[in-house]
Design a protein around this motif. Sequence first.
Motif, short mmCIF file in Angstrom:
data_model
loop_
_atom_site.label_atom_id
_atom_site.label_comp_id
_atom_site.label_asym_id
_atom_site.label_seq_id
_atom_site.Cartn_x
_atom_site.Cartn_y
_atom_site.Cartn_z
N MET A 23 3.73 -1.73 -46.83
CA MET A 23 5.14 -2.07 -47.02
C MET A 23 5.94 -0.87 -47.52
O MET A 23 7.07 -0.62 -47.06
N ILE A 24 5.37 -0.09 -48.43
CA ILE A 24 6.07 1.10 -48.93
C ILE A 24 6.22 2.12 -47.81
O ILE A 24 7.28 2.71 -47.62
N ALA A 25 5.15 2.32 -47.03
CA ALA A 25 5.22 3.27 -45.91
C ALA A 25 6.24 2.82 -44.88
O ALA A 25 7.01 3.64 -44.36
N ALA A 26 6.26 1.52 -44.57
CA ALA A 26 7.23 1.02 -43.58
C ALA A 26 8.65 1.20 -44.07
O ALA A 26 9.55 1.56 -43.30
N VAL A 62 3.67 2.23 -36.11
CA VAL A 62 2.53 3.14 -35.90
C VAL A 62 2.40 4.12 -37.05
O VAL A 62 1.29 4.32 -37.59
N TYR A 63 3.48 4.75 -37.46
CA TYR A 63 3.40 5.70 -38.57
C TYR A 63 3.00 5.03 -39.88
O TYR A 63 2.21 5.57 -40.65
N SER A 64 3.50 3.84 -40.13
CA SER A 64 3.12 3.11 -41.33
C SER A 64 1.64 2.75 -41.29
O SER A 64 0.94 2.82 -42.31
N LEU A 65 1.17 2.37 -40.13
CA LEU A 65 -0.25 2.04 -39.98
C LEU A 65 -1.13 3.27 -40.22
O LEU A 65 -2.18 3.18 -40.87
N VAL A 66 -0.69 4.42 -39.73
CA VAL A 66 -1.46 5.66 -39.94
C VAL A 66 -1.53 5.99 -41.43
O VAL A 66 -2.60 6.32 -41.95
N PHE A 67 -0.40 5.90 -42.13
CA PHE A 67 -0.41 6.17 -43.58
C PHE A 67 -1.31 5.18 -44.31
O PHE A 67 -2.04 5.54 -45.24
N THR A 68 -1.28 3.91 -43.89
CA THR A 68 -2.11 2.90 -44.54
C THR A 68 -3.59 3.19 -44.31
O THR A 68 -4.40 3.08 -45.23
N VAL A 69 -3.96 3.56 -43.09
CA VAL A 69 -5.37 3.87 -42.80
C VAL A 69 -5.83 5.08 -43.60
O VAL A 69 -6.94 5.10 -44.13
N LEU A 70 -4.96 6.09 -43.70
CA LEU A 70 -5.34 7.27 -44.47
C LEU A 70 -5.55 6.95 -45.95
O LEU A 70 -6.45 7.50 -46.60
N ALA A 72 -6.45 4.02 -47.03
CA ALA A 72 -7.48 2.98 -47.16
C ALA A 72 -8.80 3.57 -47.65
O ALA A 72 -9.55 2.88 -48.36
N ILE A 73 -9.08 4.80 -47.33
CA ILE A 73 -10.36 5.40 -47.73
C ILE A 73 -10.46 5.54 -49.25
O ILE A 73 -11.40 5.01 -49.85
N PRO A 74 -9.50 6.21 -49.92
CA PRO A 74 -9.64 6.28 -51.38
C PRO A 74 -9.50 4.92 -52.06
O PRO A 74 -10.19 4.65 -53.05
N LEU A 75 -8.63 4.04 -51.52
CA LEU A 75 -8.51 2.71 -52.11
C LEU A 75 -9.80 1.91 -51.94
O LEU A 75 -10.21 1.17 -52.83
N GLY A 76 -10.43 2.05 -50.79
CA GLY A 76 -11.69 1.34 -50.54
C GLY A 76 -12.80 1.82 -51.46
O GLY A 76 -13.57 1.02 -51.98
#
Length: 135
Positions: A23-26, A62-70, A72-76
């Motif tokens: 949501m923040i990225a979007a 798409v850009y928001s999804l890319v930021f979220t995926v990036l 996701a690794i440290p959050l995971g």
Amino acid sequence: MVRAKLKTPEGRKFLLALLVVFMIAAACVGRATIVGVVEQYNIPLSAWTTSMYVLQSAMIFVYSLVFTVLLAIPLGIFFLGGRVWVVGGVSMLMDISSEIIHSLLPLFMVTTLGASVIFIGLIEGLAEATALFIK
């Protein structure tokens, strides 16, 4: 293993954190994209066509999804622990390697082995038939 981890309280916190990041990225990407188009090209929102809205919305998604995926690794790793991400990373690398081999094999057969297009088609057809039969 991953689904079981996501059903735990830590997994729910992880999913909530991903939703907040998205949501923040979007919001940030949306504001930058829309304001950029309006200011750069001097096109007010009232003059936008439907295709412009669709294109800009797709870009924002798409850009928001890319930021979220990036992120996701440290959050995971923080919420779920490192072991889940190691298993997921290995699975992803195995999938990528099999897709690369599958797409490069016909090129190798033509250039190195001198196989004809018909022969490659027969092998691909046999492989697809075998895969469908086994399923």
